[in-house]
Design a protein around this motif. Sequence first.
Motif, short mmCIF file in Angstrom:
data_model
loop_
_atom_site.label_atom_id
_atom_site.label_comp_id
_atom_site.label_asym_id
_atom_site.label_seq_id
_atom_site.Cartn_x
_atom_site.Cartn_y
_atom_site.Cartn_z
N LYS A 188 0.85 -1.18 0.00
CA LYS A 188 0.00 0.00 0.00
C LYS A 188 0.89 1.24 0.00
N THR A 189 0.68 2.10 -0.98
CA THR A 189 1.61 3.21 -1.19
C THR A 189 1.67 4.16 0.02
N THR A 190 0.52 4.45 0.62
CA THR A 190 0.49 5.44 1.69
C THR A 190 1.15 4.95 2.97
N THR A 191 1.03 3.65 3.27
CA THR A 191 1.49 3.15 4.56
C THR A 191 2.71 2.22 4.48
N GLY A 192 2.99 1.68 3.30
CA GLY A 192 4.09 0.73 3.18
C GLY A 192 3.71 -0.67 3.63
N GLU A 193 2.43 -0.85 3.94
CA GLU A 193 1.95 -2.13 4.44
C GLU A 193 1.86 -3.16 3.30
#
Length: 278
Positions: free
Chosen positions: A49-54
């Motif tokens: 996930k781009t926003t969180t790095g998850e």
Amino acid sequence: RAKEKGKNNYQLYTPQMNESAYEQLLMENDLYKALEKKEFILYYQPQVKTTTGEIIGAEALIRWKHPKLGLISPAKFIPLAEETGFIVPLGEWVLRKACEQNILWQKKGLKNIRVSVNLSPLQFKQKNLIEKITKIIKETGIRPEDLELEITESSAMLDPNFTIKTLKTFNQMGIKIAIDDFGTGYSSLAYFRSFPIHKIKIDQLFIRDLNKDESNKAIVLAIMGIANSLGLKAIAEGVETKEQLNWLKKYGCDEIQGYLFSPPVSSWEFEKILVEKQ
Ligand code: C2E
Ligand code: MG
Ligand code: MG
Ligand code: MG
């Protein structure tokens, strides 16, 4: 060429052949037996996930551990498997293996992530595809929503009406669908908007030279625009640099996949990443 003479016809190596012709011949002769000899292995590449790095997914990518040639890339043998029809049993093996892996990770108490499997054009055309997938889901116990199937844009466009019908069934089953290598095929947007899919994978061709050429940025923005207005997620393939990541983040690309985060790795290495990064 050996394969044109049928799979049981071995051809001898002659000194006139160059190295790559020799490799090709070995591959053609050995491909059919490689499945029962358990020479194939799945690698997994994180989808983030781009926003969180998850990490939210893993794309299963096949490799062939050839006794003489070493680890062979799918770019070398998938076209051969596709030409000969061997991709059908091979693709089934991939699907089953990937579903089993998803369950194994769950049993180990790791974060539950979706697994993505590539479906080749020939596989996608099989009349009994739905039954086969249903059977594999049942037998492995994977939750259908944890499975994502990737079909290429070109494959989806071969017979758009058939594609719509098949994808509708996948939807009813709860399976997720991603369109792979988007931007490199010949999409008719009129058809494309009626495909019941969940995600567009932006081809790495556009990501690779993102910062070298303004036209790539324009194309990526346009693809993200299409995804957004159709209510689909967009994932960028082949993200290798911080600059690419920052740009994709800035313009709201949902997910990324690429060497920057991790190359495709073995299942145990993937496990390690899951443990370390979560
Ligand atoms: P694909 O489905 O588009 O998979 C993405 C490819 O890009 C993978 O190559 C992956 O290793 C590579 N990649 C990922 N991140 C980067 C990056 O940052 N930079 C660069 N340069 N490359 C990156 P791979 O594993 O060699 O697979 C190539 C193709 O072979 C796949 O493209 C897919 O079309 C096919 N393939 C692989 N496994 C399977 C399979 O199980 N079934 C079928 N039908 N096709 C498969
Ligand atoms: Mg793919
Ligand atoms: Mg791709
Ligand atoms: Mg590709």
